[in-house]
Each structure stands twice: as structure tokens, then as C-alpha cells.
Design a protein around this motif. Structure first.
Motif, mmCIF file in Angstrom:
data_model
loop_
_atom_site.group_PDB
_atom_site.id
_atom_site.type_symbol
_atom_site.label_atom_id
_atom_site.label_comp_id
_atom_site.label_asym_id
_atom_site.label_seq_id
_atom_site.Cartn_x
_atom_site.Cartn_y
_atom_site.Cartn_z
ATOM 1 N N CYS A 1 4.481 1.409 -9.376
ATOM 2 C CA CYS A 1 3.160 1.076 -8.855
ATOM 3 C C CYS A 1 2.683 2.157 -7.873
ATOM 4 N N ASP A 2 1.457 1.993 -7.382
ATOM 5 C CA ASP A 2 0.933 2.919 -6.386
ATOM 6 C C ASP A 2 1.681 2.755 -5.064
ATOM 7 N N VAL A 3 1.782 3.859 -4.327
ATOM 8 C CA VAL A 3 2.445 3.863 -3.021
ATOM 9 C C VAL A 3 1.534 4.565 -2.015
ATOM 10 N N LEU A 4 1.299 3.905 -0.887
ATOM 11 C CA LEU A 4 0.539 4.510 0.204
ATOM 12 C C LEU A 4 1.506 4.735 1.361
ATOM 13 N N LYS B 1 -1.537 -7.684 -5.415
ATOM 14 C CA LYS B 1 -0.386 -7.989 -4.563
ATOM 15 C C LYS B 1 0.067 -6.701 -3.875
ATOM 16 N N ILE B 2 0.008 -6.721 -2.552
ATOM 17 C CA ILE B 2 0.345 -5.554 -1.742
ATOM 18 C C ILE B 2 1.610 -5.856 -0.945
ATOM 19 N N LEU B 3 2.568 -4.958 -1.026
ATOM 20 C CA LEU B 3 3.801 -5.103 -0.266
ATOM 21 C C LEU B 3 3.761 -4.160 0.930
ATOM 22 N N ALA B 4 3.906 -4.709 2.132
ATOM 23 C CA ALA B 4 4.019 -3.910 3.346
ATOM 24 C C ALA B 4 5.486 -3.849 3.719
ATOM 25 N N ALA B 5 6.075 -2.657 3.649
ATOM 26 C CA ALA B 5 7.476 -2.457 4.009
ATOM 27 C C ALA B 5 7.532 -2.245 5.517
ATOM 28 N N ILE B 6 7.882 -3.297 6.236
ATOM 29 C CA ILE B 6 7.813 -3.313 7.693
ATOM 30 C C ILE B 6 9.174 -2.952 8.292
ATOM 31 N N ASP B 7 9.185 -1.944 9.158
ATOM 32 C CA ASP B 7 10.388 -1.603 9.915
ATOM 33 C C ASP B 7 10.229 -2.213 11.300
ATOM 34 N N LEU B 8 10.814 -3.376 11.510
ATOM 35 C CA LEU B 8 10.648 -4.089 12.771
ATOM 36 C C LEU B 8 11.308 -3.369 13.941
ATOM 37 N N CYS B 9 12.208 -2.444 13.647
ATOM 38 C CA CYS B 9 12.865 -1.678 14.715
ATOM 39 C C CYS B 9 11.932 -0.611 15.286
ATOM 40 N N ALA B 10 10.853 -0.324 14.576
ATOM 41 C CA ALA B 10 9.954 0.749 14.993
ATOM 42 C C ALA B 10 8.872 0.288 15.964
ATOM 43 N N VAL C 1 4.429 -6.431 -7.655
ATOM 44 C CA VAL C 1 3.598 -5.751 -6.660
ATOM 45 C C VAL C 1 2.877 -4.582 -7.326
ATOM 46 N N ASP C 2 1.596 -4.372 -6.961
ATOM 47 C CA ASP C 2 0.880 -3.229 -7.519
ATOM 48 C C ASP C 2 0.517 -2.165 -6.480
ATOM 49 N N LEU C 3 0.868 -2.395 -5.196
ATOM 50 C CA LEU C 3 0.724 -1.359 -4.168
ATOM 51 C C LEU C 3 1.779 -1.584 -3.096
ATOM 52 N N VAL C 4 2.480 -0.516 -2.742
ATOM 53 C CA VAL C 4 3.436 -0.540 -1.633
ATOM 54 C C VAL C 4 2.847 0.289 -0.499
ATOM 55 N N VAL C 5 2.861 -0.283 0.697
ATOM 56 C CA VAL C 5 2.449 0.447 1.893
ATOM 57 C C VAL C 5 3.696 0.586 2.759
#
Length: 158
Positions: free
Chosen positions: A149-152, A5-14, A118-122
Motif C-alpha cells: 500500500c501507500d506509505v507516508l 483505512k489508514i494505519l498510524a505507526a505510533i512510537d510512544l517512546c518518542a 490498510v491502504d495507507l501507512v503513516v
């Protein structure tokens, strides 16, 4: 190592999101589920941006109504963007969950990691340094120090 399970932290303002692209690629490679998270902090209800305290209290209601309408429009736009990203993921056979949370990004990302397993945050990093980073804060730094968890971290700009 394989991620589930990968979490993409999306900044929609960017704008265009290299974070989404990187997370989607990783989800494909790992046959992982992708969580698309956008955190939008709630504006302070009594912020001077919304209320002119020199006006009479009767005018405050109108100012708050404008703030609430602006928040609704922002939320609808964010939902639409997340929905489009989800469809892009589904088009390449990646299961994706869009999440919109009204919370400070630091806490929102960390809570989602814990709540969803979650096991990876991007996530992105704007490249701020020194005083700028001190004043603006660093979501990436906070997350690295508060999740297990791991963070990229994807460099998104300078």
C-alpha cells in the motif's frame, strides 16, 4: 485517491506524535478509519539486562519477575496513551482502533497492513543516516519495501 483505512505507526517512546496528527488529519479528509498501532518488541527473556548470571539460579526468578513487571507497566502505559489518542480521534468523528502488539515494529506494521486491509501507512523517520541508520535499522525503509500500500513518511527529528 481516497483512503479507507489508514494505519498510524505510533512510537510512544518518542513523545508528542506528529505521526498521529498527520494521520488524524488524513483520516478526517478521507472519512477513513484510523488504526493506531504501537509495536513493542518483547525483551529477550534471558537478557543480561534482567538476569545477573553471576547470581545463583534462585535469584534468576526474581530478575525475571522484575522484567515481567516492567513489561506489564509499559503495556499499561501504552494502552492508556492509545486510548487517549482514540478519544481524540472520536472527538473529531474519526473511527479509530487502538492496537498494541508485542512484536518487532518492522514485522508488526507489515502484518497489520496485510491483516487489516490498510491502504495507507503513516510512520515516522528519525533522520538517521550512514552508520547510525545501519546500526539502528530503519523501520520506515523496511516498511516501504515490504508493504503493497501507500506509505507516508513523516520526518520526526534529526
Amino acid at each position: 485517491m481516497s483512503y479507507q483505512k489508514i494505519l498510524a505507526a505510533i512510537d510512544l517512546c518518542a513523545g508528542e506524535s506528529p505521526i498521529f496528527t498527520k494521520a488524524l488529519t488524513l483520516a478526517q479528509q478521507n472519512q477513513a478509519q484510523l488504526v493506531l498501532l504501537h509495536c513493542s518488541p518483547l525483551p529477550p527473556v534471558y537478557s543480561s539486562n534482567y538476569i545477573n548470571f553471576l547470581n545463583s539460579p534462585a535469584d534468576w526468578t526474581m530478575d525475571l519477575s522484575l522484567a515481567e513487571e516492567s513489561q506489564r507497566q509499559d503495556a499499561e502505559l501504552a494502552r492508556q496513551h492509545l486510548k487517549e489518542m482514540r478519544q481524540q480521534a472520536l472527538d473529531v468523528n474519526v473511527d479509530a482502533i487502538p492496537l498494541l502488539r508485542f512484536i518487532d515494529p518492522n514485522r508488526g506494521i507489515c502484518d497489520a497492513v496485510k491483516d487489516l486491509g490498510v491502504d495507507l501507512v503513516v510512520l515516522g523517520r528519525r533522520g538517521l543516516q550512514g552508520i547510525s541508520e545501519l546500526l539502528m535499522g530503519s523501520v520506515s525503509s523496511y516498511v516501504v519495501h515490504h508493504v503493497s500500500c501507500d506509505v507516508l513518511i513523516v520526518q520526526t527529528g534529526k
